[in-house]
Design an enzyme around this catalytic site. Structure first.
Site, PDB file in Angstrom:
ATOM      1  N   CYS A 110       0.790  -1.224   0.000  1.00  0.00           N
ATOM      2  CA  CYS A 110       0.000   0.000   0.000  1.00  0.00           C
ATOM      3  C   CYS A 110       0.827   1.281   0.000  1.00  0.00           C
ATOM      4  O   CYS A 110       2.047   1.256  -0.059  1.00  0.00           O
ATOM      5  CB  CYS A 110      -1.012  -0.032   1.136  1.00  0.00           C
ATOM      6  SG  CYS A 110      -2.318  -1.249   0.814  1.00  0.00           S
ATOM      7  N   ASP A 111       0.117   2.394   0.129  1.00  0.00           N
ATOM      8  CA  ASP A 111       0.566   3.714  -0.315  1.00  0.00           C
ATOM      9  C   ASP A 111       1.961   4.139   0.121  1.00  0.00           C
ATOM     10  O   ASP A 111       2.800   4.478  -0.696  1.00  0.00           O
ATOM     11  CB  ASP A 111      -0.429   4.773   0.162  1.00  0.00           C
ATOM     12  CG  ASP A 111      -1.817   4.553  -0.416  1.00  0.00           C
ATOM     13  OD1 ASP A 111      -2.180   3.398  -0.646  1.00  0.00           O
ATOM     14  OD2 ASP A 111      -2.535   5.530  -0.621  1.00  0.00           O
ATOM     15  N   LYS A 112       2.221   4.192   1.418  1.00  0.00           N
ATOM     16  CA  LYS A 112       3.510   4.691   1.898  1.00  0.00           C
ATOM     17  C   LYS A 112       4.519   3.576   2.086  1.00  0.00           C
ATOM     18  O   LYS A 112       5.710   3.821   2.189  1.00  0.00           O
ATOM     19  CB  LYS A 112       3.366   5.446   3.234  1.00  0.00           C
ATOM     20  CG  LYS A 112       2.309   6.520   3.259  1.00  0.00           C
ATOM     21  CD  LYS A 112       2.420   7.467   2.104  1.00  0.00           C
ATOM     22  CE  LYS A 112       1.097   8.134   1.814  1.00  0.00           C
ATOM     23  NZ  LYS A 112      -0.026   7.229   1.583  1.00  0.00           N
ATOM     24  N   SER A 153      -5.462  11.834  -2.163  1.00  0.00           N
ATOM     25  CA  SER A 153      -5.439  10.398  -2.412  1.00  0.00           C
ATOM     26  C   SER A 153      -5.269  10.162  -3.905  1.00  0.00           C
ATOM     27  O   SER A 153      -5.655  10.998  -4.735  1.00  0.00           O
ATOM     28  CB  SER A 153      -6.749   9.788  -1.946  1.00  0.00           C
ATOM     29  OG  SER A 153      -6.947   8.519  -2.533  1.00  0.00           O
ATOM     30  N   CYS A 201      -6.475  -1.307  -3.178  1.00  0.00           N
ATOM     31  CA  CYS A 201      -7.751  -0.876  -3.773  1.00  0.00           C
ATOM     32  C   CYS A 201      -7.695  -0.848  -5.293  1.00  0.00           C
ATOM     33  O   CYS A 201      -6.689  -0.490  -5.884  1.00  0.00           O
ATOM     34  CB  CYS A 201      -8.160   0.480  -3.203  1.00  0.00           C
ATOM     35  SG  CYS A 201      -8.426   0.423  -1.416  1.00  0.00           S
TER      36      CYS A 201
END
Length: 547
Positions: free
Chosen positions: A116-118, A463, A189
């Site tokens: 995921c993101d980070k 986001s 996602c």
């Protein structure tokens, strides 16, 4: 091998035997498996099975595996409250923890299991910093949700749907069914949000095996890639192929180009800049804009389009997109042993609507644009491919808020009207601290049907799921006395995306007069990790790295 530093010491050997390492394994490469498994995050919840197959691959390749854990934050769960302050700072913690484990135990190589993101950029920062043989396994995208034979994603069908419900556009039963079905299981996602943007960028950088970036989290293909990655890391150790041999300027230019072609997240600017910093490479924001101007947008995936990550995977994945971009892709090695141009040449595209040819792109330019002007002397970032044509140029009165929370309350109360430019400041790397993502305000605006009439600018960030005329990373930030700090309600903000302009309609004299009166605000945190972070973090234009 680096690990000989510990193996030659009798006490160290004894302690390693205590973990179950046998005598004959002492002569094999020691490989660290950095896993960000957690039950809290959908993108990471299925990592235990991937850990097992990576371990099998490492042992099949002739190495010894040692698993250690790392934190993982789900931005969707952390958003809208205090938790989001910790999201971007966690990137630095992850990089520091991998450095600590790899150096303290003199590991010979690393497999980085991420999603995921980070987490993915934090791991890549560590790979560049430690610079020992490393391969990245991104755990894969989530399948699209489905309700009433319509495919769903987290952003459109929960964040934006919640705003639509609050304003009477859908009913409670409809909202509840969307929430129940939008996220059907494990994986990051299902759109081209930040997690999948960085997974694809990792593959384009050459740091993961071909097709890793799009292989679904629930697929056997992902497990096979994970197994092969475990085998491959031992080979990389034996050949001493370290990350900085791969992550050079050519690699970053390829990753930027792919990001522009796929319609990636604005956060890619922040993260690729930070990873490059660790590799000793400067990536000025102007380079992102230059590459975007040269690169057609060939894949239209949520949030800006109607396709999903599973469509990109089935259409040919990252190699398929590289195949279309082949004449723009720079020669460079990858962890697979193949040159990135070889991977591009061997790939195929199976659906020319999902991955379009250069002659028939969704947009003539790439996904991101860097805007500059008297509000943003060092630049701001917008995902131009997710902006409607009518909002590519816009001028309107500012509605100014000194926090995301204040803006959200005003939006929910109906105080933001058509034509307004919402300004959210003191949410930058230092001012936040931590540069919170603004998905709640942007989703509320979209859910109310105002995405084609209201713009938003901030020194915070968005986001990867944000769509509409939303400009983030405005630098210098308000907390450092940047010009965004002196904008007042009613000031006319002029946005011109085609010409890359972002200005407030004020004279230089008035701007300087207001700046002279500006006073630095008190920090939001005076103790703990975030207090230290805000004292050390740099501008978004330099990747929000720590001094």
């Amino acid at each position: 091998m680096r690990s000989s530093q510990i193996k030659k010491q009798a006490p160290s050997r004894s302690l390693l035997h205590a973990t179950g390492v046998s005598r004959d394994e002492m002569d094999k490469p020691f490989i660290g498996l950095a896993s960000s498994f957690t039950d809290l995050v959908p993108g990471h919840v299925d990592m235990r099975s991937l850990e097992r197959v990576i371990e099998k691959g490492i042992h099949a390749g002739g190495g010894v595996s040692f698993t250690f854990g790392l934190p993982a934050i789900c931005d969707g769960i952390a958003m809208g409250h205090k938790g989001m302050y910790y999201s971007l700072p966690s990137r630095e913690l992850i990089a520091d923890e991998i450095e600590t484990m790899a150096e303290a135990h003199q590991l010979d190589g690393l497999v980085l299991l991420t999603a995921c993101d980070k987490i993915t950029p934090g791991m890549l920062m560590a790979a560049a910093r430690v610079n020992i043989p490393t391969i990245v396994v991104t755990a894969g995208p989530m399948m699209a949700g489905c309700y009433k034979m319509t495919r769903l994603d987290l952003v459109h069908d929960t964040f934006e749907a919640e705003a639509a419900y609050k304003h009477g556009r859908i009913g409670k039963a409809e909202l509840d069914n969307l929430v129940l079905n939008a996220c059907p299981g494990a994986g990051s996602c299902s759109g081209m949000f930040t997690a999948n943007t960085m997974a694809c960028a990792t593959e384009a950088l050459g740091m993961s095996l071909p097709y890793c970036g799009t292989a679904l989290a629930v697929s056997s293909k992902k497990k096979m890639i994970a197994y092969e990655s475990g085998k491959k890391i031992v080979e990389l150790v034996k050949k001493n192929i370290a990350p900085r041999k791969i992550m050079n300027l050519n690699a970053f230019m390829n990753a930027i180009r792919l990001d522009m072609a796929l319609g990636g997240s604005t956060n890619a600017v922040l993260h690729l800049t930070a990873i490059a910093h660790e590799a000793g490479i400067k990536l000025p924001v102007e380079l992102f804009d230059k590459i975007s101007r040269e690169t057609p947008h060939i894949a239209s995936i949520r949030p800006g389009g109607d396709h999903f990550m599973e469509d990109l995977e089935n259409a040919g994945g990252v190699p398929g997109a590289l195949h279309v971009l082949a004449r723009h892709i720079l020669s460079n090695p990858t962890v697979s042993g193949l040159n990135i141009r070889q991977i591009a040449a061997a790939a195929q595209v199976f659906d020319k609507e999902v991955i379009r040819p250069l002659a028939n792109p969704y947009h003539k330019q790439g996904s991101l644009a860097i805007l500059k002007g008297n509000i943003a002397p060092e630049g701001g970032v917008v995902k131009q491919t997710a902006v409607s044509s009518k909002m590519m140029r816009h001028a309107g009165p500012a509605k100014v808020f000194d926090s995301e929370d204040a803006a959200q309350r005003a939006i929910n109360a109906g105080k933001v009207k058509r034509g307004d430019v919402v300004v959210i400041r003191y949410e930058g790397p230092k001012g936040g601290p931590g540069m919170r993502e603004m998905l709640y305000p942007t989703s509320a605006i979209a859910g109310m049907g105002l995405a084609d009439s209201v713009a938003l600018i901030t020194d915070g960030r968005f986001s990867g799921g944000t769509r509409g005329p939303c400009i983030g990373h405005v630098s210098p930030e308000a907390a450092e006395g940047g010009p965004i700090s002196i904008v007042k309600d009613g000031d006319i903000i002029e946005i011109d995306i085609p010409n890359r302009k972002l200005n407030v309609k004020l004279s230089n004299t008035e701007i300087n007069l207001r700046l002279a009166r500006w006073k630095e605000p008190k920090p939001r945190f005076t103790s703990g990790w975030l207090s230290r972070y805000q004292r050390l973090v740099t501008s978004a234009s330099t990747g929000a790295v720590l001094k």
